[in-house]
Design a protein around this motif. Structure first.
Motif, PDB file in Angstrom:
ATOM      1  N   VAL A 118       0.923  -1.222   0.140  1.00 15.52           N
ATOM      2  CA  VAL A 118      -0.067  -0.037  -0.002  1.00 15.52           C
ATOM      3  C   VAL A 118       0.954   1.393  -0.164  1.00 15.52           C
ATOM      4  CG1 VAL A 118      -1.672   1.255   1.297  1.00 15.52           C
ATOM      5  CG2 VAL A 118      -1.889  -1.183   1.120  1.00 15.52           C
ATOM      6  N   HIS A 119       0.360   2.183  -0.892  1.00 19.51           N
ATOM      7  CA  HIS A 119       1.104   3.401  -0.926  1.00 19.51           C
ATOM      8  C   HIS A 119       0.454   4.350  -0.116  1.00 19.51           C
ATOM      9  CE1 HIS A 119       3.816   6.428  -2.335  1.00 19.51           C
ATOM     10  NE2 HIS A 119       2.898   7.204  -2.289  1.00 19.51           N
ATOM     11  N   LEU A 120       1.027   4.624   1.247  1.00 13.58           N
ATOM     12  CA  LEU A 120       0.103   5.565   2.174  1.00 13.58           C
ATOM     13  C   LEU A 120       0.766   6.809   2.538  1.00 13.58           C
ATOM     14  CD1 LEU A 120      -2.047   4.734   4.049  1.00 13.58           C
ATOM     15  CD2 LEU A 120      -0.586   4.083   5.775  1.00 13.58           C
ATOM     16  N   CYS A 121       0.477   7.843   1.697  1.00 13.76           N
ATOM     17  CA  CYS A 121       1.092   8.951   1.705  1.00 13.76           C
ATOM     18  C   CYS A 121       1.023   9.700   3.179  1.00 13.76           C
ATOM     19  CB  CYS A 121       0.363   9.757   0.827  1.00 13.76           C
ATOM     20  SG  CYS A 121       1.201  11.524   0.714  1.00 13.76           S
ATOM     21  N   ALA A 122       2.011   9.806   3.716  1.00 12.08           N
ATOM     22  CA  ALA A 122       2.309  10.438   5.127  1.00 12.08           C
ATOM     23  C   ALA A 122       2.335  12.156   5.196  1.00 12.08           C
ATOM     24  CB  ALA A 122       3.522   9.857   5.741  1.00 12.08           C
ATOM     25  N   GLN A 123       3.303  12.361   4.161  1.00  8.79           N
ATOM     26  CA  GLN A 123       3.455  13.755   3.853  1.00  8.79           C
ATOM     27  C   GLN A 123       4.324  14.336   4.850  1.00  8.79           C
ATOM     28  OE1 GLN A 123       3.147  14.607   0.656  1.00  8.79           O
ATOM     29  NE2 GLN A 123       1.939  16.430   0.779  1.00  8.79           N
ATOM     30  N   HIS A 124       4.188  13.979   6.266  1.00  2.39           N
ATOM     31  CA  HIS A 124       4.698  14.819   7.233  1.00  2.39           C
ATOM     32  C   HIS A 124       4.748  13.622   8.652  1.00  2.39           C
ATOM     33  CE1 HIS A 124       7.524  17.609   9.328  1.00  2.39           C
ATOM     34  NE2 HIS A 124       7.524  18.407   7.954  1.00  2.39           N
ATOM     35  N   GLY A 125       5.418  13.823   9.616  1.00  2.00           N
ATOM     36  CA  GLY A 125       5.240  13.376  10.822  1.00  2.00           C
ATOM     37  C   GLY A 125       5.039  14.130  11.883  1.00  2.00           C
ATOM     38  N   SER A 126       5.112  15.527  11.581  1.00  2.00           N
ATOM     39  CA  SER A 126       4.617  16.553  12.827  1.00  2.00           C
ATOM     40  C   SER A 126       3.146  16.819  12.632  1.00  2.00           C
ATOM     41  CB  SER A 126       5.401  17.781  12.335  1.00  2.00           C
ATOM     42  OG  SER A 126       4.813  18.986  13.308  1.00  2.00           O
TER      43      SER A 126
ATOM     44  N   ALA B 150       9.409  14.087  11.529  1.00  2.00           N
ATOM     45  CA  ALA B 150       9.213  13.626  10.297  1.00  2.00           C
ATOM     46  C   ALA B 150      10.083  12.385  10.246  1.00  2.00           C
ATOM     47  CB  ALA B 150       9.494  14.541   8.837  1.00  2.00           C
ATOM     48  N   LEU B 151      11.495  12.551  10.584  1.00  2.00           N
ATOM     49  CA  LEU B 151      12.504  11.438  10.374  1.00  2.00           C
ATOM     50  C   LEU B 151      12.123  10.506  11.354  1.00  2.00           C
ATOM     51  CD1 LEU B 151      15.525  14.007  10.538  1.00  2.00           C
ATOM     52  CD2 LEU B 151      14.653  12.624   8.453  1.00  2.00           C
ATOM     53  N   SER B 152      11.691  10.776  12.519  1.00  2.00           N
ATOM     54  CA  SER B 152      11.463   9.559  13.473  1.00  2.00           C
ATOM     55  C   SER B 152      10.119   8.960  13.032  1.00  2.00           C
ATOM     56  CB  SER B 152      11.059  10.214  15.036  1.00  2.00           C
ATOM     57  OG  SER B 152       9.994  11.144  14.923  1.00  2.00           O
TER      58      SER B 152
ATOM     59  N   SER C  17      17.901  16.513   1.982  1.00  2.00           N
ATOM     60  CA  SER C  17      19.273  15.536   1.757  1.00  2.00           C
ATOM     61  C   SER C  17      19.016  14.512   3.016  1.00  2.00           C
ATOM     62  CB  SER C  17      20.347  16.411   1.664  1.00  2.00           C
ATOM     63  OG  SER C  17      20.630  16.882   2.921  1.00  2.00           O
ATOM     64  N   ARG C  18      18.815  15.113   4.090  1.00  2.00           N
ATOM     65  CA  ARG C  18      18.750  14.191   5.259  1.00  2.00           C
ATOM     66  C   ARG C  18      17.541  13.154   5.389  1.00  2.00           C
ATOM     67  NH1 ARG C  18      18.608  19.135   9.437  1.00  2.00           N
ATOM     68  NH2 ARG C  18      17.915  17.678  10.883  1.00  2.00           N
ATOM     69  N   VAL C  19      16.313  13.611   4.739  1.00  2.00           N
ATOM     70  CA  VAL C  19      15.156  12.579   4.645  1.00  2.00           C
ATOM     71  C   VAL C  19      15.742  11.523   3.590  1.00  2.00           C
ATOM     72  CG1 VAL C  19      13.087  12.469   3.585  1.00  2.00           C
ATOM     73  CG2 VAL C  19      13.516  14.492   5.116  1.00  2.00           C
ATOM     74  N   ILE C  20      16.158  11.934   2.383  1.00  2.00           N
ATOM     75  CA  ILE C  20      16.680  10.964   1.422  1.00  2.00           C
ATOM     76  C   ILE C  20      17.735  10.086   2.014  1.00  2.00           C
ATOM     77  CG2 ILE C  20      18.110  10.838  -0.643  1.00  2.00           C
ATOM     78  CD1 ILE C  20      16.615  13.340  -1.626  1.00  2.00           C
TER      79      ILE C  20
END
Length: 230
Positions: free
Chosen positions: A51-59, A110-112, A152-155
């Protein structure tokens, strides 16, 4: 009235009658994935275990600013329910950084989220204002160099997670759908797993369109190298 879970069931029934071996739906908004939809995926073996489950962000602050209509806790609970009902399901997502007002704390959220969910892959990009959208006039514009650095950090994080997820599958036997001939190596076929991962293995072009059982022998980049199981 036919709802989406009912549609999935109807499509799977029709697919069985025509010899189609796998049905995949492209993307889904987290607010629209119901327990009934999850049950349909779990119940119907023809529905792909991805499933492609689009989060967009974690905040939560950013999700609210983006008008996403769900919270981080809701998203994580949805992931939990999917994985409980469909063991081994793979998830992919979209991550957007640099939305107006985003802070370092937001980025860490987002990273977490990425660390916690461990997506198989993600589409990652930074915010670019588009004329005519509500976001174009939002205050707190993030500078371009900051957006690029955050992206760049996300990638880098997703690249590491993808590698770990895929390396854990080396040695497994899977059924793959042959989609074409490899562009990089004569005599090899390009196939896709049920979990939306790419595989190459030796074989003739006559196998295109068929399902083949293979053993994943190694990983090169984001593509498995495999051998057909006789």
């Amino acid at each position: 009235c036919l709802d989406f879970p009912g549609l999935l069931g109807r499509v799977a029934d029709e697919a069985r009658g025509t010899g189609i071996g796998r049905v995949r739906f492209v993307t889904s908004h987290p607010k629209d994935i119901s327990d009934a939809t999850i049950d349909a995926i779990a119940r119907e073996p023809l529905l792909a275990r991805h499933v492609h489950l689009c989060a967009q962000h974690g905040s939560d602050r950013m999700l609210s600013a983006m008008n996403r209509k769900y919270t981080r806790a809701y998203y994580l609970d949805l992931v939990r329910r999917l994985r409980e009902r469909v063991p081994g399901i793979s998830l992919s997502t979209d991550i957007l950084v640099g939305f107006p007002g985003e802070t370092e704390d937001d980025l860490r959220e987002a990273l977490s989220l990425m660390e916690e969910v461990r997506f198989a892959y993600a589409y990652m990009y930074h915010f670019n204002p588009r004329e005519g959208t509500p976001a174009v006039d939002l205050p707190g514009r993030v500078p371009e160099d900051v957006k690029r650095e955050r992206l760049s950090r996300v990638i880098a994080l997703q690249k590491r997670i993808t590698g770990e997820v895929m390396r854990a599958l080396v040695g497994a036997e899977l059924e793959v759908l042959v989609e074409g001939v490899s562009r990089k190596q004569d005599g090899e076929l390009l196939a896709r797993t049920d979990h939306d991962m790419m595989v190459v293995f030796p074989g003739p072009a006559s196998r295109i369109g068929s399902f083949v059982r293979v053993r994943l022998r190694s990983l090169r980049g984001n593509t498995f190298r495999a051998q057909e199981v006789q």
